[in-house]
Design an enzyme around this catalytic site. Structure first.
Site, PDB file in Angstrom:
ATOM      1  CE  LYS A   1      -3.909   1.932   2.671  1.00 40.77           C
ATOM      2  NZ  LYS A   1      -4.682   1.777   3.935  1.00 40.77           N
TER       3      LYS A   1
ATOM      4  CB  SER B   1      -7.927   3.812   2.820  1.00 46.06           C
ATOM      5  OG  SER B   1      -7.062   3.162   3.745  1.00 46.06           O
TER       6      SER B   1
ATOM      7  CB  SER C   1      -8.074   0.856   5.630  1.00 44.70           C
ATOM      8  OG  SER C   1      -8.854   2.020   5.578  1.00 44.70           O
TER       9      SER C   1
END
Ligand code: GLN
Length: 501
Positions: A73, A148, A172
């Site tokens: 990420k 997210s 997330s």
């Protein structure tokens, strides 16, 4: 090659049946073929990935995940590689150091394919708040992959990477896992180092594994977890035996509590049905299931939306046009204050601005006690709910999300509707305990996730339950759920997973 689990790939690389370079190339080819549609990646480091793979093939790096490709990420610092946090504010920034998680992965011979898309500064539940455009769900490209960390979950679900790293402040890792039919784990707060993780809400942020199987997630968990002196909140204790638990996969005699406040109203009927069936399955596997009440869980969402924005307003003050990234309007005439204001106006998107304004307000004198102070008290009450529940049962379970993946655009203009996605995931962040989402079936042709929550530093219990449930579902279905993800042309279309039992 792209369909192998991480465990299979590592074994084949170790035995010489395949090479890390060939495996890496297969995943780079897959990314080239499908990421135009999925948009899971913000940056692909083909050269770096192949170089790391070559080192594994030369025998320089070994370990249980050596030679296995992985996506990171874009909130974690990667030395020399762009790290944007999904924001214009850090466009073009290349950190001079690796986050501890990244350094540990590299040392373990894991192959970093690139950086994945995310909501700006990890604020959101759909990746639609990314400054670089949304990620699409591999099950249905018109739908959100969660957020997210939607890029990490989508990369894993689309067979672009067998493993990925996400971060979870309010859900997330788990919510994207839930809506993409993958496994996602938020470890115990302090279990995985936050050094080099761009901060959103420091008392809640936690990095963790994304994978297609429970055992793969456990192996990744073990590589990234453990004490780090560079993070003052890192726990100096042995890593819970997560791999051993994933392999044992036995719930005989385990006491499982269904959280009354996280079922029923507000949950889509198809989600509730799959959840109820999974709970029945756990009972048939020998667990003793009961209902448990956590009376303050209903206040978790409002408390989170005061605490997280408050911490964010403070953390994001560092993006001041002087020290990092973007600078706008620095013409030699304008004052520092004007340049700072122009930069923050241009560099932050609307959701980030909303959170900064909310947090600044909640922390301002005269309101601090009424908002931030109250929220912290609620946080304590929620931790006490967990403590009381874990006096009665070993783990808690709930649906991971209220619904299946929604259409892109459906909630982007309605912050409240977006925030409600995390009603079931936020309590564990406020408490600090570990939690996992794993796929338990389909509703409307889309994946449904079940959440397991455990006491702090009992991350092993997640894997014990997850492993047992995964095996029982595999026996029932005859093949992994992800074989049904048919949105991508190169996916094998299978219809063996029934919508009802
Ligand atoms: N969706 C939640 C939020 O917008 C959680 C985000 C996260 O876990 N990073 O804050």
């Amino acid at each position: 090659m792209i369909r192998r689990t991480a465990v299979q790939t590592a074994a084949e690389v170790a035995s010489g049946e395949t090479t890390a370079v060939a495996t890496t190339q297969a995943h780079l080819d897959r990314i080239a073929a499908v990421d135009g549609d999925v948009h899971a990646f913000l940056y692909v480091d083909a050269e770096g990935a192949l170089a790391q793979a070559a080192r594994v093939d030369a025998g320089e790096l070994t370990g249980p995940l050596a030679g296995v490709p992985l996506a990171v990420k874009d909130v974690l610092c990667t030395r020399g590689l762009p790290t944007t946090v999904g924001s214009r504010m850090l466009e073009g920034w290349r950190p001079p150091y690796d986050a501890t998680v990244v350094a540990r992965l590299k040392a373990a011979g894991v192959v970093l394919l690139g950086k994945t898309n995310m909501d700006e500064f990890a604020m959101g539940s759909s990746t639609e708040h990314s400054a670089y455009g949304p990620t699409h769900n591999p099950w249905d490209l018109t739908r959100i992959p969660g957020g997210s960390g939607g890029g990490s979950a989508a990369a894993v679900a689309a067979f672009e990477a067998p493993l990925a790293i996400g971060t979870d402040t309010g859900g997330s890792i788990r919510q994207p896992a839930s809506v993409t039919g993958t496994v996602g784990v938020k470890p115990t707060y302090g279990g995985v180092s936050r050094y080099g993780l761009v901060a959103f809400s420091s008392s809640l942020d936690q990095a963790g594994p994304c994978a297609r199987t429970v055992l793969d997630a456990a192996l990744l968990h073990e590589v990234i977890a453990g004490h780090d002196p560079a993070d003052s909140t890192s726990i100096d204790a042995p890593v819970p035996p997560v791999v051993q638990a994933a392999r044992r996969a036995d719930v005989t005699g385990l006491r499982i509590g269904v959280v009354r406040e996280l079922t029923g109203e507000g949950y889509e009927p198809g989600v509730q049905e799959r959840f109820d069936e999974a709970v029945e399955l756990l009972t048939s596997l020998g667990a003793s299931v009961s209902e448990v009440s956590c009376p303050h869980f209903g206040y978790a969402l409002p408390a989170y939306y005061l605490i997280a924005p408050s911490e964010a307003s403070s953390n994001l003050a560092r993006f001041d046009s002087v020290r990092y990234g973007l600078r706008v309007g620095d013409d030699g005439v304008r004052s520092l204050e004007e340049v700072m204001s122009l930069t923050r106006a241009a560099g932050f998107g609307p959701e980030v601005k909303r959170r900064i304004i909310l947090g600044t307000y909640a922390l301002s004198s005269g309101y601090y006690d009424a908002y931030y102070g109250q929220a912290q008290k609620v946080r304590t009450l929620i931790s006490r709910d967990f403590a009381a529940a874990f006096g009665q049962v070993d783990v808690l379970v709930s649906p991971s999300t209220p619904g299946v993946a929604f259409e892109l655009g459906a909630k982007v203009d309605d912050p409240m509707a977006m925030y409600l996605q995390d009603a079931a995931t936020i309590p564990s962040n406020l408490y600090g305990g570990p939690a996992m989402s794993l796929p338990v079936g389909l509703s409307q042709g889309l994946p449904v996730g079940l959440q397991v929550m455990a006491p702090t530093m009992r991350d092993d219990l997640l894997y014990l339950v997850g492993g047992a449930l995964e095996q029982a579902l595999l026996d029932r279905w005859g093949a992994p759920l992800l074989d049904c993800a048919a949105a991508l042309p190169t996916h094998a279309v299978a219809t063996h997973v029934p919508e009802t039992s």
